[in-house]
Motif scaffolding. Structure first.
Motif, mmCIF file in Angstrom:
data_model
loop_
_atom_site.group_PDB
_atom_site.id
_atom_site.type_symbol
_atom_site.label_atom_id
_atom_site.label_comp_id
_atom_site.label_asym_id
_atom_site.label_seq_id
_atom_site.Cartn_x
_atom_site.Cartn_y
_atom_site.Cartn_z
ATOM 1 N N PRO A 28 0.827 -1.208 0.000
ATOM 2 C CA PRO A 28 0.000 0.000 0.000
ATOM 3 C C PRO A 28 0.864 1.260 0.000
ATOM 4 O O PRO A 28 1.952 1.286 0.579
ATOM 5 C CB PRO A 28 -0.787 -0.100 1.308
ATOM 6 C CG PRO A 28 -0.689 -1.517 1.730
ATOM 7 C CD PRO A 28 0.611 -2.024 1.184
ATOM 8 N N ALA A 29 0.358 2.300 -0.650
ATOM 9 C CA ALA A 29 1.060 3.585 -0.678
ATOM 10 C C ALA A 29 0.027 4.691 -0.576
ATOM 11 O O ALA A 29 -1.154 4.477 -0.801
ATOM 12 C CB ALA A 29 1.869 3.737 -1.960
ATOM 13 N N VAL B 34 1.564 0.178 -10.511
ATOM 14 C CA VAL B 34 0.512 0.675 -9.625
ATOM 15 C C VAL B 34 -0.754 -0.128 -9.903
ATOM 16 O O VAL B 34 -1.191 -0.224 -11.047
ATOM 17 C CB VAL B 34 0.230 2.176 -9.819
ATOM 18 C CG1 VAL B 34 -0.905 2.626 -8.898
ATOM 19 C CG2 VAL B 34 1.475 3.014 -9.581
ATOM 20 N N VAL B 35 -1.318 -0.716 -8.857
ATOM 21 C CA VAL B 35 -2.583 -1.443 -8.954
ATOM 22 C C VAL B 35 -3.575 -0.716 -8.059
ATOM 23 O O VAL B 35 -3.342 -0.564 -6.853
ATOM 24 C CB VAL B 35 -2.434 -2.908 -8.487
ATOM 25 C CG1 VAL B 35 -3.767 -3.626 -8.529
ATOM 26 C CG2 VAL B 35 -1.393 -3.638 -9.321
ATOM 27 N N TRP B 36 -4.674 -0.237 -8.646
ATOM 28 C CA TRP B 36 -5.686 0.492 -7.874
ATOM 29 C C TRP B 36 -6.745 -0.469 -7.380
ATOM 30 O O TRP B 36 -7.243 -1.297 -8.128
ATOM 31 C CB TRP B 36 -6.315 1.590 -8.728
ATOM 32 C CG TRP B 36 -5.340 2.690 -9.005
ATOM 33 C CD1 TRP B 36 -4.564 2.833 -10.110
ATOM 34 C CD2 TRP B 36 -5.004 3.772 -8.130
ATOM 35 N NE1 TRP B 36 -3.770 3.948 -9.985
ATOM 36 C CE2 TRP B 36 -4.023 4.556 -8.783
ATOM 37 C CE3 TRP B 36 -5.442 4.172 -6.870
ATOM 38 C CZ2 TRP B 36 -3.474 5.689 -8.219
ATOM 39 C CZ3 TRP B 36 -4.903 5.310 -6.295
ATOM 40 C CH2 TRP B 36 -3.931 6.058 -6.967
ATOM 41 N N CYS C 67 -1.766 0.088 -4.645
ATOM 42 C CA CYS C 67 -0.746 -0.899 -4.291
ATOM 43 C C CYS C 67 0.384 -0.690 -5.294
ATOM 44 O O CYS C 67 0.145 -0.701 -6.505
ATOM 45 C CB CYS C 67 -1.291 -2.320 -4.405
ATOM 46 S SG CYS C 67 -2.564 -2.700 -3.187
ATOM 47 N N VAL C 68 1.580 -0.467 -4.798
ATOM 48 C CA VAL C 68 2.680 -0.067 -5.670
ATOM 49 C C VAL C 68 3.826 -1.069 -5.639
ATOM 50 O O VAL C 68 4.025 -1.770 -4.656
ATOM 51 C CB VAL C 68 3.190 1.338 -5.283
ATOM 52 C CG1 VAL C 68 2.097 2.376 -5.494
ATOM 53 C CG2 VAL C 68 3.679 1.369 -3.837
ATOM 54 N N GLY C 69 4.566 -1.088 -6.741
ATOM 55 C CA GLY C 69 5.743 -1.944 -6.865
ATOM 56 C C GLY C 69 6.989 -1.228 -6.383
ATOM 57 O O GLY C 69 6.997 -0.612 -5.311
ATOM 58 N N ASN C 70 8.028 -1.233 -7.188
ATOM 59 C CA ASN C 70 9.313 -0.636 -6.811
ATOM 60 C C ASN C 70 9.294 0.876 -7.003
ATOM 61 O O ASN C 70 8.854 1.371 -8.037
ATOM 62 C CB ASN C 70 10.442 -1.246 -7.655
ATOM 63 C CG ASN C 70 10.581 -2.729 -7.400
ATOM 64 O OD1 ASN C 70 10.606 -3.182 -6.268
ATOM 65 N ND2 ASN C 70 10.642 -3.504 -8.472
ATOM 66 N N HIS C 71 9.788 1.589 -6.011
ATOM 67 C CA HIS C 71 9.851 3.048 -6.072
ATOM 68 C C HIS C 71 10.979 3.453 -7.018
ATOM 69 O O HIS C 71 12.116 3.028 -6.872
ATOM 70 C CB HIS C 71 10.102 3.620 -4.674
ATOM 71 C CG HIS C 71 10.017 5.099 -4.616
ATOM 72 N ND1 HIS C 71 11.129 5.899 -4.505
ATOM 73 C CD2 HIS C 71 8.944 5.936 -4.657
ATOM 74 C CE1 HIS C 71 10.750 7.169 -4.470
ATOM 75 N NE2 HIS C 71 9.427 7.216 -4.560
ATOM 76 N N MET C 72 10.650 4.297 -8.019
ATOM 77 C CA MET C 72 11.642 4.713 -9.011
ATOM 78 C C MET C 72 12.173 6.115 -8.748
ATOM 79 O O MET C 72 13.239 6.472 -9.237
ATOM 80 C CB MET C 72 11.035 4.626 -10.410
ATOM 81 C CG MET C 72 10.629 3.208 -10.777
ATOM 82 S SD MET C 72 9.813 3.116 -12.373
ATOM 83 C CE MET C 72 11.156 3.481 -13.465
ATOM 84 N N GLY C 73 11.420 6.917 -8.006
ATOM 85 C CA GLY C 73 11.870 8.273 -7.729
ATOM 86 C C GLY C 73 10.709 9.203 -7.448
ATOM 87 O O GLY C 73 9.557 8.779 -7.344
ATOM 88 N N THR C 74 11.020 10.488 -7.347
ATOM 89 C CA THR C 74 10.050 11.518 -7.006
ATOM 90 C C THR C 74 10.225 12.707 -7.935
ATOM 91 O O THR C 74 11.336 13.011 -8.360
ATOM 92 C CB THR C 74 10.286 11.990 -5.553
ATOM 93 O OG1 THR C 74 10.188 10.849 -4.691
ATOM 94 C CG2 THR C 74 9.274 13.017 -5.118
#
Length: 198
Positions: free
Chosen positions: A98-99, A173-175, A143-150
């Motif tokens: 979750p994010a 990203v899965v909503w 629901c998120v996978g790998n963080h790539m940046g901001t």
């Protein structure tokens, strides 16, 4: 569920079928556990309909979840067992979590391409579920996978007004939409097997 786990649960249920009154209550709890663990649905098998319909009636009256003497323990998180939860969302798919905040998805690792991404807001509040305080009800969850940046969006308008937003970019990203929050989590060998809503 793999065949080995299904056989183990069936043996467990059969072992609990003794003729005493307390064993009959335990037998019902074991039947419920076995039926809830069916990935096709708890009432797919005709033999499961009576014990599961009884379970729904008992839970609707506020009664506790039935016990199974041969089951594992929800207190220790070991073995096979079921646990009632009040949860608006299904568990995030494997490989995601979750994010919250402003979320975007990108297949490109190049930050220069991210400013053209569409982004959405995911709000998560703790308590008895996730709520949007502005609308008074549950919202979608990311629901998120790998963080790539901001990256930052919008513009600075001067004074105290700042329309910029910080967007978190993920490779996936899965909503999830909110659902009926009354649910039962079924664990096999201490691992979450599935969530059943009632």
């Amino acid at each position: 569920m793999n065949r080995k786990s299904m056989i183990a649960l069936a043996i467990m249920m059969g072992s609990a079928a003794i003729t005493s009154q307390s064993a009959q209550a335990s037998d019902w709890g074991c039947q419920v556990l076995l039926c809830l663990s069916d990935p096709r649905g708890p009432t797919t098998e005709s033999e499961c309909r009576p014990p599961i319909h009884k379970l729904w009636r008992e839970l609707a009256k506020g009664h506790s979840f039935p016990s199974c003497a041969m089951a594992g323990s929800s207190d220790t998180g070991t073995g096979s067992f079921a646990r009632q939860v009040y949860e608006w969302y299904d568990p995030c798919p494997e490989g995601t979590k979750p994010a919250e905040g402003y979320i975007a998805e990108s297949t490109s690792p190049d930050p220069n391409t991210w400013r053209r991404l569409n982004y959405s807001l995911s709000r998560i509040y703790t308590g008895r579920g996730w709520y949007d305080r502005d609308e008074g009800g549950p919202t979608t969850r990311a629901c998120v996978g790998n963080h790539m940046g901001t990256y930052r969006t919008g513009s600075w308008w001067g004074g105290d007004r700042d329309d910029r937003k910080t967007v978190q970019v993920y490779d996936k990203v899965v909503w999830q939409q909110p659902q009926n929050p009354r649910a039962i989590d079924v664990y096999i060998d201490g691992n979450l097997h599935q969530r059943v809503r009632w």
